[in-house]
Design a protein around this motif. Structure first.
Motif, PDB file in Angstrom:
ATOM      1  N   ASN A 125       0.845  -1.264  -0.165  1.00 13.19           N
ATOM      2  CA  ASN A 125       0.232   0.706  -0.035  1.00 13.19           C
ATOM      3  C   ASN A 125       0.294   1.241   0.027  1.00 13.19           C
ATOM      4  OD1 ASN A 125      -2.757  -1.664   0.263  1.00 13.19           O
ATOM      5  ND2 ASN A 125      -2.536  -2.252   2.027  1.00 13.19           N
ATOM      6  N   HIS A 126       1.931   1.245  -0.719  1.00 14.78           N
ATOM      7  CA  HIS A 126       2.782   2.701  -0.548  1.00 14.78           C
ATOM      8  C   HIS A 126       2.801   2.895  -2.667  1.00 14.78           C
ATOM      9  CE1 HIS A 126       3.958   2.240   3.036  1.00 14.78           C
ATOM     10  NE2 HIS A 126       4.677   2.968   3.022  1.00 14.78           N
ATOM     11  N   ALA A 179       8.115   8.821   0.030  1.00 16.71           N
ATOM     12  CA  ALA A 179       6.748   8.078   0.105  1.00 16.71           C
ATOM     13  C   ALA A 179       5.938   7.758   0.467  1.00 16.71           C
ATOM     14  CB  ALA A 179       7.594   6.745   1.002  1.00 16.71           C
ATOM     15  N   GLY A 181       3.296   6.132   2.306  1.00 18.77           N
ATOM     16  CA  GLY A 181       2.119   5.248   2.709  1.00 18.77           C
ATOM     17  C   GLY A 181       0.609   5.502   2.482  1.00 18.77           C
ATOM     18  N   TRP A 225      -6.328   5.996  -0.333  1.00 17.62           N
ATOM     19  CA  TRP A 225      -5.722   6.207   0.537  1.00 17.62           C
ATOM     20  C   TRP A 225      -7.303   5.998   1.158  1.00 17.62           C
ATOM     21  CZ3 TRP A 225      -7.180  11.670   2.313  1.00 17.62           C
ATOM     22  CH2 TRP A 225      -8.263  12.110   1.220  1.00 17.62           C
ATOM     23  N   GLY A 229      -2.969   8.037   6.418  1.00 18.79           N
ATOM     24  CA  GLY A 229      -1.817   8.089   5.265  1.00 18.79           C
ATOM     25  C   GLY A 229      -0.894   8.633   5.436  1.00 18.79           C
ATOM     26  N   LEU A 242      11.214   4.009   1.283  1.00 19.83           N
ATOM     27  CA  LEU A 242      10.283   2.943   1.365  1.00 19.83           C
ATOM     28  C   LEU A 242      10.685   2.771   2.753  1.00 19.83           C
ATOM     29  CD1 LEU A 242      11.098   2.138  -1.577  1.00 19.83           C
ATOM     30  CD2 LEU A 242       8.979   2.876  -1.157  1.00 19.83           C
TER      31      LEU A 242
END
Length: 244
Positions: A125-126, A179, A181, A225, A229, A242
């Motif tokens: 989920n990135h 990154a 999330g 999303w 996040g 990451l």
């Protein structure tokens, strides 16, 4: 010895008379060459008495209409020296100068960079943002990118724990990474929402608000999303981004 002196004197007198005769003929005929030679002689004689350059004022006088700008005037040694110095000065300060281009760092924005968004297999989920400097000057990627999915009212949260020790600097052609999330812990908030567009804004040096031109990116298909996040600060290495 005396006869040689007399002979030399006679020859000199004969040459002088011949020169005077030619001058008189030239005056009567109105020859332009004689007139130019006559006007050029004083200027050349005056130039010979002047001190050599660099700052001799004789060059402008020799090019003025009073002296006629003849080739004989410009052939005098001071005139040649002044002409060379003037030409050299023009090359040093003119459009052909070799001034070094400005390499002062600036702020990374949408106007001097290229931003892409891609999916990654790990972590789950990135997404990965890649920022590449497309300008000819280094740029600073301050803080974290400010993100907005579709028409969301608030910017996406920033993960403070990802703050690097120093501002990330991108040389021309260099890249930085952040990154995204997409979701938090399952069941920790509202259900995820699907999005198709991502607005990326660039932080100002002061850390307050954004600066420059933002960019709009098309998200990978199926991107969802939620409010839990986050996005990391810009990182120099992809692996560092990451890890969060």
């Amino acid at each position: 010895m005396r006869s040689n002196r007399i002979r030399t004197t006679v020859l000199a007198a004969t040459a002088l008379l011949a020169a005077l005769s030619l001058t008189a003929c030239g005056s009567e005929n109105g020859s332009s060459e004689s007139a130019e030679a006559g006007s050029a002689a004083p200027a050349a004689h005056q130039a010979a008495k002047q001190s050599p350059p660099p700052a001799a004022p004789a060059a402008p006088e020799q090019k003025s209409p009073d002296t006629g700008g003849t080739s004989k005037d410009t052939a005098a040694p001071p005139a040649r020296s002044d002409a060379k110095n003037t030409t050299g000065s023009t090359k040093r300060t003119g459009s052909g100068s070799t001034t070094k281009p400005d390499r002062t760092p600036t702020t990374c924005t949408g106007g001097n960079t290229r931003t892409t968004v891609t999916t990654v297999s790990r972590p789950l989920n990135h997404l990965l943002l890649t920022l590449t400097n497309t300008g000819d000057r280094p740029c600073y990627a301050y803080y974290a990118p400010a993100l907005r999915f579709d028409d969301a009212q608030a910017a996406f949260p920033v993960l403070d724990d990802s703050k690097p020790q120093a501002v990330v600097t991108l040389d021309p052609g260099g890249s930085a990474y952040a990154a995204i999330g997409l979701t938090g812990e399952p069941g920790a908030g509202p259900a995820p929402r699907e999005a198709t567009r991502l607005q990326v804004y660039f932080s100002a040096r002061s850390g307050e608000g954004s600066t420059g031109t933002p960019v709009s990116l098309t998200l990978p298909s199926g991107t969802s999303w939620d409010d839990n996040g986050f996005v990391t600060y810009w990182q120099t290495e992809m692996a560092d981004a990451l890890t969060y």
